[in-house]
Design an enzyme around this catalytic site. Structure first.
Site, short mmCIF file in Angstrom:
data_model
loop_
_atom_site.label_atom_id
_atom_site.label_comp_id
_atom_site.label_asym_id
_atom_site.label_seq_id
_atom_site.Cartn_x
_atom_site.Cartn_y
_atom_site.Cartn_z
N LEU A 185 0.87 -1.18 0.00
CA LEU A 185 0.00 0.00 0.00
C LEU A 185 0.90 1.22 0.00
O LEU A 185 1.86 1.30 0.77
CB LEU A 185 -0.89 0.03 1.25
N ASP A 186 0.60 2.20 -0.86
CA ASP A 186 1.39 3.43 -0.89
C ASP A 186 1.34 4.13 0.47
O ASP A 186 0.40 3.95 1.25
CB ASP A 186 0.85 4.38 -1.95
N SER A 187 2.36 4.94 0.74
CA SER A 187 2.44 5.63 2.03
C SER A 187 1.19 6.45 2.33
O SER A 187 0.72 6.50 3.47
CB SER A 187 3.67 6.55 2.06
#
Length: 347
Positions: free
Chosen positions: A43-45
């Site tokens: 998951l992206d930041s």
């Protein structure tokens, strides 16, 4: 508890907005006292939501769980596009807003199979280098399009201006593995004759695993357009005071929260038949110790070893194999031609 090793587990973790997926694993390592952990899809930041984490010997399952379909909620801001296709990037395009009718029609056109151009800022490797690293260094990155499937796309919330043009929209997507929601936002906006980027992303489902069963779920903020706009405003205020890296690092502080550690211990899943079913695997048991020994040593597979005739297993499916004591032993695979082979075996 049916595992040989209590660290052979599946942990559902609710990742917060800010930390990377990798740094979010720290709390699981501390709770279980192990360094052998692996998530099954980054998951992206800037995103929040479900991380399915395999620990111990079950890290061998990570590649299989990565293949599962996923469900996301996404919040789009129309009228501008960034180089990263989300709010931490630089604005590279500004356009008019789409009408509500244009938006609704565009959404419908993305159902089913299509080819998607992945984002330049991604972890995809091009000639041994991450696409995002190449993009940051100013190189033009061309990534081949990938086949994806959008099974569902439902609009759950919109904010429109006085001209009935869409400023913000919240959409629920159910998609195949490898689908970039950032790119769906980009392409939906193009279809509307506009531009857009994400200001919020929330993964709620991986296969049959739900965010509602994840450790830390109760700590996640309500995912709404209103809250996403507040987060965006705060991010922009922080960014004006300090550089972007310092701002993100503040958000990404690693937690040693004792309550979360305890929740991880309470909610971790041994890989039992029920969890195997959650993973979408068929389940069979070996009948006795002799057959268990034969399985562990890679001997030829035949129906007499198991409590189910191998001919009854569906083609093109994975099957989780358990001992007669319900201890997980490994995976076998039946291909489209009906041939069965080992996927992997736990020693």
């Amino acid at each position: 508890m049916n595992q040989n090793n209590s660290n052979d587990s599946i942990v559902l973790l609710a990742k917060k907005n800010g930390p990377t997926s990798f740094s979010s694993l720290h709390i699981i390592k501390k709770a279980l006292g192990t360094t052998k952990v692996g998530h099954t899809g980054t998951l992206d930041s800037f995103a929040q939501g479900l991380l399915v984490v395999c620990t111990g010997r079950l890290t061998k399952l990570a590649g299989n769980i990565t293949e599962f379909d996923k469900t996301y909620e996404a919040i789009l801001k129309f009228g501008s596009e960034t180089d990263t296709l989300e709010y931490t990037g630089k604005i590279v395009k500004k356009t008019a807003l789409p009408s509500i009718e244009q938006f609704q029609n565009a959404i419908k056109s993305f159902l089913g199979e299509s080819l998607q151009a992945p984002p330049a800022f991604s972890a995809i490797h091009i000639n041994g280098k991450r696409a995002s690293d190449l993009a940051r260094s100013g190189n033009v990155v061309e990534i081949p399009k990938r086949k994806i499937t959008v099974y569902a796309a439902e609009i759950s919330e919109t904010v429109c201006n006085s001209n009935n043009q869409v400023e913000y929209a919240k959409i629920t997507f159910k998609v195949s593995k490898g689908t970039y929601i950032r790119c769906l936002a980009r392409d939906i906006a193009y279809k509307c004759g506009s531009s857009a980027h994400l200001i919020g992303l929330y993964r709620t489902q991986v296969g049959n695993f739900s965010i509602k069963n994840a450790a830390g779920y109760s700590e996640l903020a309500d995912f709404s357009i209103e809250n996403a706009r507040k987060n965006l405003k705060k991010y922009e205020e922080d960014k004006s005071k300090t550089d972007i890296n310092e701002s993100l690092n503040k958000k990404a502080k690693i937690s040693d929260d004792e309550k979360l550690k305890q929740e991880i211990l309470e909610k971790k899943k041994d890989f039992d038949p029920q969890t195997a079913n959650l993973c979408g695997f068929e389940v069979i048991n070996i009948i006795n110790k002799n057959d268990e020994f034969a399985f562990k040593n890679g001997k030829p597979l035949h129906s007499a070893m198991f409590n189910k005739n191998l001919k009854e297993i569906k083609n093109d499916s994975l099957c989780a194999v358990f001992s007669f004591e319900n201890i997980f032993l490994g995976l076998i695979f039946k291909n489209n031609e009906g041939r069965i082979s080992y996927k992997f075996v736990l020693s």
